[in-house]
Enzyme design. Structure first.
Site, mmCIF file in Angstrom:
data_model
loop_
_atom_site.group_PDB
_atom_site.id
_atom_site.type_symbol
_atom_site.label_atom_id
_atom_site.label_comp_id
_atom_site.label_asym_id
_atom_site.label_seq_id
_atom_site.Cartn_x
_atom_site.Cartn_y
_atom_site.Cartn_z
ATOM 1 N N LEU A 18 80.117 -23.581 -38.602
ATOM 2 C CA LEU A 18 80.840 -24.824 -38.859
ATOM 3 C C LEU A 18 80.019 -26.033 -38.444
ATOM 4 C CD1 LEU A 18 83.334 -26.484 -39.622
ATOM 5 C CD2 LEU A 18 84.246 -26.016 -37.333
ATOM 6 N N ALA A 64 81.915 -23.092 -29.124
ATOM 7 C CA ALA A 64 82.963 -22.144 -28.744
ATOM 8 C C ALA A 64 82.376 -20.779 -28.433
ATOM 9 C CB ALA A 64 83.991 -22.001 -29.867
ATOM 10 N N TRP A 65 83.080 -20.047 -27.594
ATOM 11 C CA TRP A 65 82.863 -18.606 -27.446
ATOM 12 C C TRP A 65 83.606 -17.980 -28.613
ATOM 13 C CZ3 TRP A 65 81.275 -15.344 -23.045
ATOM 14 C CH2 TRP A 65 81.544 -13.996 -23.227
ATOM 15 N N THR A 105 92.242 -22.493 -33.081
ATOM 16 C CA THR A 105 92.388 -21.236 -33.809
ATOM 17 C C THR A 105 93.837 -20.838 -34.039
ATOM 18 O OG1 THR A 105 91.912 -18.844 -33.639
ATOM 19 C CG2 THR A 105 92.240 -20.021 -31.589
ATOM 20 N N ASP A 106 94.044 -20.039 -35.066
ATOM 21 C CA ASP A 106 95.347 -19.421 -35.310
ATOM 22 C C ASP A 106 95.713 -18.424 -34.216
ATOM 23 O OD1 ASP A 106 93.100 -17.907 -36.479
ATOM 24 O OD2 ASP A 106 94.635 -16.439 -36.996
ATOM 25 N N TYR A 129 90.835 -14.372 -26.077
ATOM 26 C CA TYR A 129 90.245 -15.471 -26.839
ATOM 27 C C TYR A 129 91.293 -16.542 -27.129
ATOM 28 C CZ TYR A 129 88.422 -17.902 -30.965
ATOM 29 O OH TYR A 129 88.037 -18.861 -31.871
ATOM 30 N N TRP A 155 89.964 -17.604 -40.149
ATOM 31 C CA TRP A 155 89.308 -16.800 -41.177
ATOM 32 C C TRP A 155 88.129 -17.547 -41.805
ATOM 33 C CZ3 TRP A 155 92.729 -13.019 -44.394
ATOM 34 C CH2 TRP A 155 93.636 -12.358 -43.556
#
Length: 298
Positions: A18, A64-65, A105-106, A129, A155
């Protein structure tokens, strides 16, 4: 972007899938971009973060991890990056007046819903996470109530990193058939489409046109991993019947995955920013750009 839009952007995690698309999209829009990789900026180092944020109008945290399974055994390390890092960035932005876009994140949701999760739906992560990312969300919203933006996505795939779509196409070259789970539903999202949306949100935020808070940055429409694999095969001229459905029980992993990761997009209208296109439309455009990158070894 127009003349009224600030041009000083900081992108963290700029070597990631990203982050690289963000830097390219922003530069293509005429922005002045500082793109820092993990090696160049440790987001958990408050002093380094403060120095990096200075002089920028908008900060996008793509650092991010991302090892979801690894976070199960190294939760403290994962949370340090995904939770403490956003807190350090938010504190620095609070001191300078910069806008912060925190990519989340979702996985902050449990995945047991039957209708799309809204921005204000209750969170309840089912893995380490998700817990770390939720800590990062809360830090941003607490420290930047007027200039903090959390953009949850899911995703992701793109031209610049390891991802499901690239893996499926690589497997297609080596196997006659591939088995893909058909009991997890979400929204396959191209990183470049998300980067464009983040660009527009940042511009609107600095103008005061976008309410602060949580947004959901995923593709329109829904799919299973099986649907996505078939789409990738079909759009690259391969026989989609080579993709066979299976269940998550066949692929047991250390971290539990939500079975339903569909996110609602109602808040984008409040910001004057368009929702993302349908996932198949994104995939079609993405595959045209991913092919040259993959052949070049990206």
């Amino acid at each position: 972007m127009d003349d009224a839009t600030p041009t000083r952007w900081l992108v963290t995690g700029a070597a990631g899938m990203l982050g690289r698309d963000l830097a390219e999209v922003l530069a293509g829009a005429g922005a002045e971009v500082t793109a820092l990789t993990r090696a160049e900026l440790d987001v958990t180092d408050a002093g380094a973060v403060e120095a990096a944020v200075a002089g920028h109008d908008v900060v996008v945290n793509a650092a991010a991890w991302t090892d979801v399974d690894g976070a199960e055994t190294e939760e403290a390390a994962a949370t340090r990056i995904n939770g403490d890092g956003p807190r350090a960035l938010a504190a620095a932005c609070a001191a300078t007046g910069a806008v912060l876009l925190q990519v989340s994140t979702d996985y902050v949701f449990p995945g047991d819903a039957t209708a799309p999760y809204r921005h204000d739906s209750p969170t309840s992560p089912v893995n380490a996470y998700g817990r770390g990312k939720l800590a990062g969300e809360r830090a941003v919203l607490e420290l930047l109530p007027e200039r903090g933006y959390v953009v949850r996505t899911a995703w992701l795939y793109g031209a610049h990193g390891r991802n499901f779509v690239a893996t499926m196409l690589d497997l297609a070259a080596r196997r006659e058939t591939v088995d893909v789970v058909d009991d997890q539903r979400g929204q396959p999202t191209w990183t470049r489409a998300l980067a464009r949306q983040l660009r527009d949100l940042g511009a609107a935020a600095v103008k005061g046109a976008a309410p602060a808070g949580v947004y959901h940055g995923t593709a329109s429409g829904t799919a299973t991993w099986y649907d996505l694999a078939r789409g990738a095969f079909e759009l690259t001229g391969l026989d989609p019947e080579r993709v066979r459905p299976t269940t998550s029980e066949r692929f047991v992993r250390p971290a539990r995955r939500p079975s339903y990761s569909v996110l609602a997009h109602e808040r984008w209208a409040d910001a004057g920013v368009a929702a993302q296109p349908h996932w198949r439309e994104q995939l079609s455009e993405a595959l045209r750009t991913m092919a040259p990158a993959r052949s070049a070894g990206a």
